[in-house]
Design a protein around this motif. Structure first.
Motif, mmCIF file in Angstrom:
data_model
loop_
_atom_site.group_PDB
_atom_site.id
_atom_site.type_symbol
_atom_site.label_atom_id
_atom_site.label_comp_id
_atom_site.label_asym_id
_atom_site.label_seq_id
_atom_site.Cartn_x
_atom_site.Cartn_y
_atom_site.Cartn_z
ATOM 1 N N ARG A 74 0.844 -1.194 0.000
ATOM 2 C CA ARG A 74 0.000 0.000 0.000
ATOM 3 C C ARG A 74 0.880 1.244 0.000
ATOM 4 O O ARG A 74 1.844 1.326 0.767
ATOM 5 C CB ARG A 74 -0.871 -0.028 1.242
ATOM 6 C CG ARG A 74 -1.815 1.110 1.387
ATOM 7 C CD ARG A 74 -2.672 0.929 2.608
ATOM 8 N NE ARG A 74 -1.828 0.433 3.701
ATOM 9 C CZ ARG A 74 -2.137 0.457 4.972
ATOM 10 N NH1 ARG A 74 -3.294 0.920 5.359
ATOM 11 N NH2 ARG A 74 -1.325 0.005 5.892
ATOM 12 N N HIS A 75 0.555 2.195 -0.869
ATOM 13 C CA HIS A 75 1.255 3.476 -0.877
ATOM 14 C C HIS A 75 0.706 4.301 0.274
ATOM 15 O O HIS A 75 -0.494 4.531 0.366
ATOM 16 C CB HIS A 75 1.018 4.188 -2.226
ATOM 17 C CG HIS A 75 1.763 5.462 -2.336
ATOM 18 N ND1 HIS A 75 1.133 6.674 -2.345
ATOM 19 C CD2 HIS A 75 3.095 5.714 -2.447
ATOM 20 C CE1 HIS A 75 2.041 7.626 -2.464
ATOM 21 N NE2 HIS A 75 3.243 7.065 -2.516
ATOM 22 N N VAL A 76 1.580 4.747 1.180
ATOM 23 C CA VAL A 76 1.118 5.460 2.375
ATOM 24 C C VAL A 76 1.551 6.917 2.414
ATOM 25 O O VAL A 76 1.175 7.636 3.337
ATOM 26 C CB VAL A 76 1.570 4.739 3.667
ATOM 27 C CG1 VAL A 76 0.893 3.392 3.778
ATOM 28 C CG2 VAL A 76 3.075 4.614 3.734
ATOM 29 N N GLY A 77 2.327 7.364 1.428
ATOM 30 C CA GLY A 77 2.741 8.758 1.408
ATOM 31 C C GLY A 77 3.862 8.965 0.417
ATOM 32 O O GLY A 77 4.312 8.026 -0.239
ATOM 33 N N ASP A 78 4.336 10.173 0.319
ATOM 34 C CA ASP A 78 5.407 10.493 -0.612
ATOM 35 C C ASP A 78 6.628 9.612 -0.348
ATOM 36 O O ASP A 78 7.258 9.709 0.709
ATOM 37 C CB ASP A 78 5.812 11.964 -0.493
ATOM 38 C CG ASP A 78 4.748 12.904 -1.016
ATOM 39 O OD1 ASP A 78 3.859 12.447 -1.760
ATOM 40 O OD2 ASP A 78 4.812 14.101 -0.683
ATOM 41 N N GLY A 79 6.922 8.731 -1.300
ATOM 42 C CA GLY A 79 8.085 7.858 -1.180
ATOM 43 C C GLY A 79 7.975 6.779 -0.127
ATOM 44 O O GLY A 79 8.975 6.179 0.260
ATOM 45 N N LYS A 80 6.764 6.485 0.354
ATOM 46 C CA LYS A 80 6.595 5.485 1.420
ATOM 47 C C LYS A 80 5.523 4.463 1.041
ATOM 48 O O LYS A 80 4.462 4.816 0.541
ATOM 49 C CB LYS A 80 6.190 6.156 2.731
ATOM 50 C CG LYS A 80 7.243 7.071 3.281
ATOM 51 C CD LYS A 80 6.774 7.692 4.574
ATOM 52 C CE LYS A 80 7.843 8.653 5.086
ATOM 53 N NZ LYS A 80 7.443 9.270 6.347
ATOM 54 N N TRP A 81 5.842 3.208 1.304
ATOM 55 C CA TRP A 81 4.910 2.104 1.100
ATOM 56 C C TRP A 81 4.941 1.225 2.333
ATOM 57 O O TRP A 81 5.916 1.195 3.066
ATOM 58 C CB TRP A 81 5.327 1.248 -0.103
ATOM 59 C CG TRP A 81 5.128 1.898 -1.417
ATOM 60 C CD1 TRP A 81 4.068 1.747 -2.267
ATOM 61 C CD2 TRP A 81 6.010 2.813 -2.075
ATOM 62 N NE1 TRP A 81 4.241 2.510 -3.394
ATOM 63 C CE2 TRP A 81 5.431 3.181 -3.301
ATOM 64 C CE3 TRP A 81 7.239 3.377 -1.753
ATOM 65 C CZ2 TRP A 81 6.016 4.055 -4.189
ATOM 66 C CZ3 TRP A 81 7.838 4.260 -2.630
ATOM 67 C CH2 TRP A 81 7.225 4.586 -3.832
ATOM 68 N N SER A 82 3.873 0.470 2.549
ATOM 69 C CA SER A 82 3.874 -0.564 3.583
ATOM 70 C C SER A 82 3.683 -1.908 2.895
ATOM 71 O O SER A 82 3.006 -1.997 1.868
ATOM 72 C CB SER A 82 2.771 -0.322 4.618
ATOM 73 O OG SER A 82 1.501 -0.595 4.074
#
Length: 61
Positions: free
Chosen positions: A44-52
């Motif tokens: 899941r994309h959770v923010g700018d440049g961040k995934w979980s």
């Protein structure tokens, strides 16, 4: 901090390698260091440049 490279898989997908030591800690490898069976993860994309990345249990193969 270890860095992993994004790789082009096909026209619609890219992939990233998970370190085997991290996968081993989760108990997903056999005694030979191979995946024990099929596993699914939810990315899941959770923010700018961040995934979980979350392991999903209980799906039928």
């Amino acid at each position: 901090m270890a860095l992993n490279k994004l790789r082009q898989l096909d026209q619609d997908s890219v992939g990233i390698t998970l370190p085997k030591d991290d996968v081993r800690v989760e108990g997903l490898l056999d005694e030979n260091g191979q995946l024990q069976s099929d596993h699914h993860v939810h990315i899941r994309h959770v923010g700018d440049g961040k995934w979980s990345v979350e392991l999903v249990e209980g799906l039928e193969p």
